[in-house]
Design an enzyme around this catalytic site. Structure first.
Site, PDB file in Angstrom:
ATOM      1  N   CYS A 112      40.457  13.302  25.604  1.00  0.00           N
ATOM      2  CA  CYS A 112      41.503  13.081  26.139  1.00  0.00           C
ATOM      3  C   CYS A 112      41.528  12.204  26.590  1.00  0.00           C
ATOM      4  O   CYS A 112      40.052  11.396  27.140  1.00  0.00           O
ATOM      5  CB  CYS A 112      41.168  14.312  27.510  1.00  0.00           C
ATOM      6  SG  CYS A 112      42.860  14.517  28.600  1.00  0.00           S
ATOM      7  N   HIS A 155      48.298  20.390  24.432  1.00  0.00           N
ATOM      8  CA  HIS A 155      47.152  20.265  25.327  1.00  0.00           C
ATOM      9  C   HIS A 155      48.020  19.142  26.340  1.00  0.00           C
ATOM     10  O   HIS A 155      47.460  19.466  27.380  1.00  0.00           O
ATOM     11  CB  HIS A 155      46.713  18.889  23.915  1.00  0.00           C
ATOM     12  CG  HIS A 155      45.533  17.978  24.710  1.00  0.00           C
ATOM     13  ND1 HIS A 155      44.572  18.612  24.482  1.00  0.00           N
ATOM     14  CD2 HIS A 155      46.147  16.727  26.105  1.00  0.00           C
ATOM     15  CE1 HIS A 155      43.581  16.711  25.438  1.00  0.00           C
ATOM     16  NE2 HIS A 155      44.658  16.207  26.211  1.00  0.00           N
ATOM     17  N   GLU A 156      49.121  18.721  25.918  1.00  0.00           N
ATOM     18  CA  GLU A 156      50.093  17.611  26.876  1.00  0.00           C
ATOM     19  C   GLU A 156      50.694  18.394  27.491  1.00  0.00           C
ATOM     20  O   GLU A 156      51.000  18.896  29.074  1.00  0.00           O
ATOM     21  CB  GLU A 156      51.317  16.560  26.310  1.00  0.00           C
ATOM     22  CG  GLU A 156      50.546  15.803  25.224  1.00  0.00           C
ATOM     23  CD  GLU A 156      49.684  15.404  25.660  1.00  0.00           C
ATOM     24  OE1 GLU A 156      49.313  14.931  26.891  1.00  0.00           O
ATOM     25  OE2 GLU A 156      48.642  15.193  25.477  1.00  0.00           O
ATOM     26  N   HIS A 159      48.260  19.637  30.814  1.00  0.00           N
ATOM     27  CA  HIS A 159      48.389  18.962  31.447  1.00  0.00           C
ATOM     28  C   HIS A 159      49.121  19.145  32.782  1.00  0.00           C
ATOM     29  O   HIS A 159      49.193  18.616  33.776  1.00  0.00           O
ATOM     30  CB  HIS A 159      48.115  17.526  31.004  1.00  0.00           C
ATOM     31  CG  HIS A 159      47.382  16.821  30.446  1.00  0.00           C
ATOM     32  ND1 HIS A 159      46.161  16.853  31.616  1.00  0.00           N
ATOM     33  CD2 HIS A 159      46.614  16.276  29.119  1.00  0.00           C
ATOM     34  CE1 HIS A 159      45.272  16.614  30.138  1.00  0.00           C
ATOM     35  NE2 HIS A 159      45.733  15.942  29.386  1.00  0.00           N
TER      36      HIS A 159
END
Length: 186
Positions: A112, A155-156, A159
């Site tokens: 990351c 993954h994004e 966030h």
């Protein structure tokens, strides 16, 4: 131009907050941010520009990584062998609608831009997802992604929900890969 100094690191409160939905039309500031986020990914994958500005290569960037708690992600997933990028766009308010039971992971784990250390461990995620999102114009799309692209998008989106990739690592068996999981990069 976004550089590494603009990316907040683990411990920053924006990385643990649930990001707010955006409304349309996007403000001029949000339109500019979308453009700059995608530009950063292009620059980070260009060896000369990355070296000149000290950029770490990235395939995705979420607004919270810039300290902005809004639901915006930029994606630049390169194609294989000189193909055009598989994903090269900004998604607003993305939501995972469906996900497969089958799991997938990257052979070497995930990294990351907001984490400046090695984090050993396998991150298991659904191998296939269907995502609903809007583009910068507010047009709505539904897209199904598999394997690597699905992992990047998850993954994004994490966030945007205040989740870091290492939250998914099995603490007692960090390198455990269950039977039947798709291992990407082998």
């Amino acid at each position: 131009m976004i550089t590494m100094k603009d990316i907040v690191l683990e411990g920053h409160p924006a990385l643990r907050k649930r990001a707010e939905k955006l409304t349309f039309p996007l403000s001029p500031e949000h339109q500019e941010l979308a453009k700059e986020m995608l530009e950063f990914l292009h620059n980070s994958q260009n060896p000369e520009i990355a070296e000149k500005y000290g950029l770490r290569a990235g395939v995705g960037l979420a607004a919270p990584q810039l300290g902005k708690s809004i639901q915006m992600i930029a994606l630049l997933v390169p194609g294989f062998e000189e193909e055009e990028a598989i994903l090269d766009e900004v998604w607003i308010n993305p939501r995972i609608m469906r996900e497969s039971v089958k799991k997938a992971c990257l052979k070497d784990g995930e990294g990351c831009l907001s984490v400046n250390r090695e984090v050993p461990g396998i991150v298991l995620r659904p191998e296939r997802i269907t995502v609903k999102y809007q583009d910068v114009n507010g047009d709505e799309f539904v897209r199904t992604l598999n394997d690597y692209e699905a992992i990047v998008v998850q993954h994004e989106i994490d966030h945007l929900n205040g989740v870091m990739f290492y939250d998914h690592i099995n603490q007692t068996q960090p390198m455990y890969i269950p039977k039947g999981a798709v291992v990407i990069g082998e």
